[in-house]
Design a protein around this motif. Structure first.
Motif, PDB file in Angstrom:
ATOM      1  N   LEU A  48      -9.566  80.930  17.922  1.00 13.41           N
ATOM      2  CA  LEU A  48     -10.056  82.285  18.156  1.00 13.41           C
ATOM      3  C   LEU A  48     -10.918  82.750  16.983  1.00 13.41           C
ATOM      4  O   LEU A  48     -11.980  83.361  17.188  1.00 13.41           O
ATOM      5  N   ALA A  49     -10.472  82.465  15.771  1.00 10.01           N
ATOM      6  CA  ALA A  49     -11.260  82.846  14.594  1.00 10.01           C
ATOM      7  C   ALA A  49     -12.624  82.181  14.617  1.00 10.01           C
ATOM      8  O   ALA A  49     -13.646  82.796  14.277  1.00 10.01           O
ATOM      9  N   ARG A  50     -12.688  80.931  15.041  1.00 11.60           N
ATOM     10  CA  ARG A  50     -13.979  80.240  15.115  1.00 11.60           C
ATOM     11  C   ARG A  50     -14.886  80.868  16.174  1.00 11.60           C
ATOM     12  O   ARG A  50     -16.104  80.959  15.982  1.00 11.60           O
ATOM     13  N   LEU A  51     -14.291  81.318  17.282  1.00  9.04           N
ATOM     14  CA  LEU A  51     -15.081  82.027  18.293  1.00  9.04           C
ATOM     15  C   LEU A  51     -15.661  83.326  17.724  1.00  9.04           C
ATOM     16  O   LEU A  51     -16.817  83.677  17.995  1.00  9.04           O
ATOM     17  N   VAL A  52     -14.859  84.057  16.954  1.00  2.00           N
ATOM     18  CA  VAL A  52     -15.327  85.302  16.347  1.00  2.00           C
ATOM     19  C   VAL A  52     -16.491  85.020  15.397  1.00  2.00           C
ATOM     20  O   VAL A  52     -17.503  85.738  15.399  1.00  2.00           O
ATOM     21  N   VAL A  53     -16.369  83.982  14.598  1.00  3.71           N
ATOM     22  CA  VAL A  53     -17.446  83.618  13.675  1.00  3.71           C
ATOM     23  C   VAL A  53     -18.717  83.270  14.448  1.00  3.71           C
ATOM     24  O   VAL A  53     -19.821  83.690  14.083  1.00  3.71           O
ATOM     25  N   ASP A  54     -18.575  82.511  15.534  1.00  6.48           N
ATOM     26  CA  ASP A  54     -19.739  82.178  16.360  1.00  6.48           C
ATOM     27  C   ASP A  54     -20.371  83.440  16.942  1.00  6.48           C
ATOM     28  O   ASP A  54     -21.603  83.596  16.940  1.00  6.48           O
ATOM     29  N   ALA A  55     -19.547  84.360  17.436  1.00  2.00           N
ATOM     30  CA  ALA A  55     -20.059  85.578  18.060  1.00  2.00           C
ATOM     31  C   ALA A  55     -20.728  86.496  17.048  1.00  2.00           C
ATOM     32  O   ALA A  55     -21.641  87.261  17.399  1.00  2.00           O
ATOM     33  N   SER A  56     -20.306  86.453  15.786  1.00  2.00           N
ATOM     34  CA  SER A  56     -20.866  87.340  14.770  1.00  2.00           C
ATOM     35  C   SER A  56     -22.321  87.025  14.455  1.00  2.00           C
ATOM     36  O   SER A  56     -22.996  87.818  13.802  1.00  2.00           O
ATOM     37  N   ARG A  57     -22.822  85.904  14.928  1.00  2.00           N
ATOM     38  CA  ARG A  57     -24.248  85.604  14.746  1.00  2.00           C
ATOM     39  C   ARG A  57     -25.107  86.504  15.617  1.00  2.00           C
ATOM     40  O   ARG A  57     -26.283  86.744  15.304  1.00  2.00           O
ATOM     41  N   ASP A  58     -24.538  87.001  16.718  1.00  2.00           N
ATOM     42  CA  ASP A  58     -25.284  87.840  17.649  1.00  2.00           C
ATOM     43  C   ASP A  58     -24.827  89.288  17.651  1.00  2.00           C
ATOM     44  O   ASP A  58     -25.580  90.166  18.078  1.00  2.00           O
ATOM     45  N   SER A  59     -23.602  89.557  17.232  1.00  2.00           N
ATOM     46  CA  SER A  59     -23.049  90.915  17.272  1.00  2.00           C
ATOM     47  C   SER A  59     -22.295  91.209  15.983  1.00  2.00           C
ATOM     48  O   SER A  59     -21.665  90.320  15.405  1.00  2.00           O
ATOM     49  N   GLN A  60     -22.345  92.471  15.562  1.00  2.00           N
ATOM     50  CA  GLN A  60     -21.442  92.922  14.517  1.00  2.00           C
ATOM     51  C   GLN A  60     -20.064  93.103  15.151  1.00  2.00           C
ATOM     52  O   GLN A  60     -19.946  93.549  16.297  1.00  2.00           O
ATOM     53  N   ILE A  61     -19.005  92.756  14.409  1.00  2.00           N
ATOM     54  CA  ILE A  61     -17.663  92.757  14.995  1.00  2.00           C
ATOM     55  C   ILE A  61     -16.698  93.540  14.106  1.00  2.00           C
ATOM     56  O   ILE A  61     -16.680  93.364  12.885  1.00  2.00           O
ATOM     57  N   VAL A  62     -15.918  94.414  14.743  1.00  2.00           N
ATOM     58  CA  VAL A  62     -14.769  95.048  14.105  1.00  2.00           C
ATOM     59  C   VAL A  62     -13.542  94.578  14.865  1.00  2.00           C
ATOM     60  O   VAL A  62     -13.461  94.744  16.088  1.00  2.00           O
ATOM     61  N   LEU A  63     -12.594  93.991  14.163  1.00  2.00           N
ATOM     62  CA  LEU A  63     -11.410  93.404  14.790  1.00  2.00           C
ATOM     63  C   LEU A  63     -10.162  93.987  14.150  1.00  2.00           C
ATOM     64  O   LEU A  63      -9.955  93.870  12.939  1.00  2.00           O
ATOM     65  N   VAL A  64      -9.340  94.654  14.966  1.00  2.00           N
ATOM     66  CA  VAL A  64      -8.078  95.233  14.511  1.00  2.00           C
ATOM     67  C   VAL A  64      -6.960  94.273  14.872  1.00  2.00           C
ATOM     68  O   VAL A  64      -6.845  93.856  16.026  1.00  2.00           O
ATOM     69  N   THR A  65      -6.140  93.900  13.882  1.00  2.00           N
ATOM     70  CA  THR A  65      -5.136  92.869  14.148  1.00  2.00           C
ATOM     71  C   THR A  65      -3.855  93.108  13.360  1.00  2.00           C
ATOM     72  O   THR A  65      -3.866  93.695  12.265  1.00  2.00           O
ATOM     73  N   HIS A  66      -2.743  92.607  13.927  1.00  2.69           N
ATOM     74  CA  HIS A  66      -1.465  92.534  13.227  1.00  2.69           C
ATOM     75  C   HIS A  66      -1.220  91.130  12.675  1.00  2.69           C
ATOM     76  O   HIS A  66      -0.212  90.904  12.007  1.00  2.69           O
ATOM     77  N   SER A  67      -2.104  90.196  12.967  1.00  5.59           N
ATOM     78  CA  SER A  67      -1.893  88.799  12.600  1.00  5.59           C
ATOM     79  C   SER A  67      -2.466  88.498  11.222  1.00  5.59           C
ATOM     80  O   SER A  67      -3.682  88.523  11.020  1.00  5.59           O
ATOM     81  N   ASP A  68      -1.594  88.177  10.278  1.00  8.20           N
ATOM     82  CA  ASP A  68      -2.048  87.785   8.950  1.00  8.20           C
ATOM     83  C   ASP A  68      -2.841  86.478   9.008  1.00  8.20           C
ATOM     84  O   ASP A  68      -3.821  86.296   8.265  1.00  8.20           O
ATOM     85  N   ALA A  69      -2.425  85.575   9.905  1.00  4.97           N
ATOM     86  CA  ALA A  69      -3.115  84.291  10.009  1.00  4.97           C
ATOM     87  C   ALA A  69      -4.546  84.477  10.500  1.00  4.97           C
ATOM     88  O   ALA A  69      -5.483  83.864   9.977  1.00  4.97           O
ATOM     89  N   LEU A  70      -4.736  85.316  11.507  1.00  8.53           N
ATOM     90  CA  LEU A  70      -6.086  85.564  12.023  1.00  8.53           C
ATOM     91  C   LEU A  70      -6.931  86.282  10.977  1.00  8.53           C
ATOM     92  O   LEU A  70      -8.102  85.930  10.759  1.00  8.53           O
ATOM     93  N   ALA A  71      -6.345  87.270  10.316  1.00  6.51           N
ATOM     94  CA  ALA A  71      -7.081  87.995   9.283  1.00  6.51           C
ATOM     95  C   ALA A  71      -7.495  87.060   8.146  1.00  6.51           C
ATOM     96  O   ALA A  71      -8.632  87.120   7.661  1.00  6.51           O
ATOM     97  N   SER A  72      -6.592  86.177   7.726  1.00  5.47           N
ATOM     98  CA  SER A  72      -6.905  85.247   6.636  1.00  5.47           C
ATOM     99  C   SER A  72      -8.009  84.279   7.037  1.00  5.47           C
ATOM    100  O   SER A  72      -8.921  83.991   6.240  1.00  5.47           O
ATOM    101  N   ALA A  73      -7.941  83.781   8.271  1.00  3.39           N
ATOM    102  CA  ALA A  73      -8.970  82.846   8.726  1.00  3.39           C
ATOM    103  C   ALA A  73     -10.346  83.496   8.734  1.00  3.39           C
ATOM    104  O   ALA A  73     -11.347  82.861   8.372  1.00  3.39           O
ATOM    105  N   LEU A  74     -10.409  84.750   9.109  1.00  4.93           N
ATOM    106  CA  LEU A  74     -11.699  85.438   9.178  1.00  4.93           C
ATOM    107  C   LEU A  74     -12.207  85.838   7.794  1.00  4.93           C
ATOM    108  O   LEU A  74     -13.397  85.732   7.502  1.00  4.93           O
ATOM    109  N   THR A  75     -11.311  86.308   6.933  1.00  2.00           N
ATOM    110  CA  THR A  75     -11.752  86.648   5.577  1.00  2.00           C
ATOM    111  C   THR A  75     -12.174  85.404   4.813  1.00  2.00           C
ATOM    112  O   THR A  75     -13.109  85.452   4.013  1.00  2.00           O
ATOM    113  N   ASP A  76     -11.520  84.272   5.071  1.00  2.00           N
ATOM    114  CA  ASP A  76     -11.945  83.020   4.447  1.00  2.00           C
ATOM    115  C   ASP A  76     -13.346  82.632   4.906  1.00  2.00           C
ATOM    116  O   ASP A  76     -14.075  81.941   4.182  1.00  2.00           O
TER     117      ASP A  76
END
Length: 396
Positions: free
Chosen positions: A335-363
């Motif tokens: 899912l994090a990789r999909l978000v990174v791919d999508a961010s090439r075309d759109s700005q993204i704001v993602l609200v999450t309770h998942s530390d793992a997802l947040a860490s993957a995206l901040t990395d």
């Protein structure tokens, strides 16, 4: 790209200014204000469609949404035994919403209606002030349109030009000046807000619309409830990121292959109906494909997120609220990789309770906004007063 979101006097967001990056991950404990931040974005988007007043009213009116703490926590509170006590309110009730991009910005001040404005509808707030400005900060020289009460003026080459007749308390300059010949700057702000897309109502239960067949029509944008999943996936396969979609499904779902089958939708009385589409998964080791109504909640959720993120018509801003719901931890990296791919075309704001997802995206370079509560007020952890983006609210 949106650079700043500002909210004041809304629920626990007494005075919040948040910097936004190309991808921004919002985290925090329950009750920290994440949902309020998300809803504030939705309210701003509704202003472009002339629905801001109605949306506030549907949420209970300004009395139900306004900041309930002391008016000036910095100097008018006494703390003791875990309690915060304020003083009598001296200033007017203000619900403030604002956003700025690198090119234009907008801010609105909502307040309690006067008796003559309210009439039989006391929950409808009134718009007290608005500004449209150039650039990321509303400096006096950058304000292009200014509204105070009913009075509206617009900057021209010759100076300020007053709008004849003014604007009613339930109307916004974003709709009243929606004419490119009259105000191209207002049109630009309206188009910016109207191009935002939100997903927080994607169902995966047994009766979820995404589990049903869908009319065979091109759908470059996933519907808010996910009903168009089959059509959107077929559209992505036809004119969108086909390879990214196939790779994401194979990566996340253990070598599975996605399919969208043609089916016949039944007409009245069981007669032959129109052409439809149905989502299926071809999974290794199974002799037949798994249909949408047989999929697990997590599998369906991942396909919904893929359809939203790989839209052939990407929005300027895509806002996702807890996309990790129902997902196994193993699906979070894909899912994090999909978000990174999508961010090439759109700005993204993602609200999450998942530390793992947040860490993957901040990395991967995403901005991280962690919300906390201090004496009932939502603040951005680690963001001091001097580090906040500069902001100026319109004057009443």
């Amino acid at each position: 790209m949106i650079t700043t979101l500002a909210v004041g006097g809304y629920r626990s967001l007494r005075d919040l200014t948040v910097p936004l990056g190309r991808t921004t991950v919002v985290t925090g404990p329950n009750g920290a204000g994440k949902s309020s931040l998300y809803r504030a974005l939705r309210l701003l988007a509704s202003a472009s469609r002339g629905e801001l007043i109605a949306d506030v009213a549907r949420s209970g009116g300004i009395d139900a949404l306004r900041w309930a703490g002391p008016e000036s926590p910095g100097g008018a509170v006494s703390r003791g035994a875990g309690r915060v006590q304020g003083t009598v309110r001296r200033g007017p009730v203000r619900l403030l919403l604002g956003v700025a991009s690198e090119e234009f910005g907008y801010a609105v001040d909502l307040g309690l209606p006067t008796p003559s404005e309210a009439g039989r509808f006391p929950h409808d707030p009134s718009i007290k002030a608005e500004i449209v400005f150039a650039g990321p900060v509303a400096r006096p020289a950058s304000v292009l349109v200014e509204r105070t009460g009913a009075f509206v003026r617009q900057r021209t080459d010759a100076g300020w030009d007053r709008l004849p007749g003014g604007v009613g308390p339930m109307r916004s300059v974003l709709t009243e000046l929606a004419d490119p010949r009259l105000s191209p700057e207002v049109m630009a702000v309206r188009a910016m807000l109207d191009g935002w897309r939100f997903y927080d109502q994607l169902r995966t239960d047994a009766g979820a619309p995404a589990r049903a067949t869908h009319l065979a029509t091109r759908s470059p944008v996933l519907s808010p409830d996910g009903a168009s999943l089959a059509a959107t996936l077929a559209t992505i396969d036809e004119i969108g990121h086909r390879a990214l979609l196939a790779d994401a499904v194979e990566d996340a779902l253990e070598g599975s292959r996605l399919g969208v089958h043609d089916v016949q939708l039944s007409g009245p009385g069981g007669s032959q109906g129109t052409d439809g589409l149905e989502v299926v998964l071809h999974q290794p080791g199974l002799l037949r494909p798994v249909r949408a109504n047989e999929m697990s909640d997590g599998t369906l959720r991942f396909l919904l997120m893929a359809a939203a993120l790989l839209s052939p018509r990407p929005p300027g801003l895509l806002v996702l609220n807890e996309p990790e719901t129902s997902l196994h931890p193993r699906l979070l990296p894909p899912l994090a990789r999909l978000v990174v791919d999508a961010s090439r075309d759109s700005q993204i704001v993602l609200v999450t309770h998942s530390d793992a997802l947040a860490s993957a995206l901040t990395d991967a370079g995403a901005e991280h906004v962690h919300l906390e509560k201090e004496d009932g007020e939502t603040v951005v952890a680690g963001l001091g007063t001097l580090e906040r983006p500069p902001w100026r609210w319109p004057q009443r």
